[in-house]
Design a protein around this motif. Structure first.
Motif, short mmCIF file in Angstrom:
data_model
loop_
_atom_site.label_atom_id
_atom_site.label_comp_id
_atom_site.label_asym_id
_atom_site.label_seq_id
_atom_site.Cartn_x
_atom_site.Cartn_y
_atom_site.Cartn_z
N LYS A 162 0.85 -1.20 0.00
CA LYS A 162 0.00 0.00 0.00
C LYS A 162 0.88 1.25 0.00
CE LYS A 162 -3.65 -2.42 2.36
NZ LYS A 162 -4.26 -2.74 3.63
N GLY A 184 2.69 -0.37 -10.58
CA GLY A 184 2.96 0.74 -9.69
C GLY A 184 4.33 1.33 -9.93
N GLN A 237 2.20 8.84 -5.21
CA GLN A 237 1.47 7.72 -5.82
C GLN A 237 0.29 7.35 -4.94
OE1 GLN A 237 3.29 5.05 -8.14
NE2 GLN A 237 1.87 3.38 -7.85
N LYS A 238 -0.91 7.36 -5.52
CA LYS A 238 -2.08 7.04 -4.70
C LYS A 238 -2.44 5.56 -4.74
CE LYS A 238 -5.50 8.42 -8.17
NZ LYS A 238 -6.69 9.21 -8.39
N TYR A 239 -1.85 4.81 -5.67
CA TYR A 239 -2.08 3.36 -5.72
C TYR A 239 -0.84 2.65 -5.23
CZ TYR A 239 -5.93 4.81 -8.68
OH TYR A 239 -7.06 5.42 -9.16
#
Length: 164
Positions: free
Chosen positions: A83, A101, A149-151
């Motif tokens: 995460k 990612g 980065q949100k993912y």
């Protein structure tokens, strides 16, 4: 000449009555039709002429090591989800492949992580290309998501690891 004929006849008789006779469908070099040396054939002829029991070739067994080998390590890859904000820290000798990612290297040393696909050493803060095989030579090194980065990351891992 008669002696040679007698030897040949005795040898052929021996081959036809022994387990060494090949079947019509066997391939040379197989268990049904073994390849033998001239000295072995000569020895078998001598044994047949002298009335000795035919001998079979001796097999040697490989020597066993004095120590028991270690149990094989798990060689399969595991899919690990990281995460945003988490760190995936590697054990010594672990391998990572970032599949999805944007990730960067975490390293507490001047030397970093070996990018085996790119053929370079990645130091602390270096961006990682996806689908590159990374080898972690020592503990204290790992990966994390890039800033902003949100993912999270999807990483294939082989070897030991911890998520912090």
């Amino acid at each position: 000449m008669k002696f040679k004929t007698f030897c040949l006849f005795t040898f052929l008789l021996f081959c036809n009555n022994s387990a060494f006779a090949a079947t019509a469908t066997s391939q040379p070099g197989t268990a049904d039709d073994p390849v033998v040396t001239k000295s072995y054939v000569d020895q078998q002829i001598q044994n047949a002429l002298s009335g000795k029991t035919p001998s079979t070739p001796s097999t040697t067994t490989p020597s066993t090591p004095s120590t028991t080998p270690a149990a094989p390590a798990d060689t399969s890859y595991k899919i690990v989800d990281v995460k945003p904000g988490q760190k995936l820290m590697a054990a010594s000798g672990a391998e990572f492949i970032v599949r999805a990612g944007k990730a960067v290297i975490i390293s507490d040393a001047a030397n970093g992580v070996a990018d085996l696909t790119g053929g370079q050493d990645l130091t602390d803060g270096t961006a990682i290309y996806t689908n590159h095989l990374l080898l972690f030579p020592r503990e204290g090194r790992g990966i994390t998501t890039q800033d902003g980065q949100k993912y999270g990351l999807v990483v294939m891992v082989r070897g030991g690891y911890t998520i912090q």
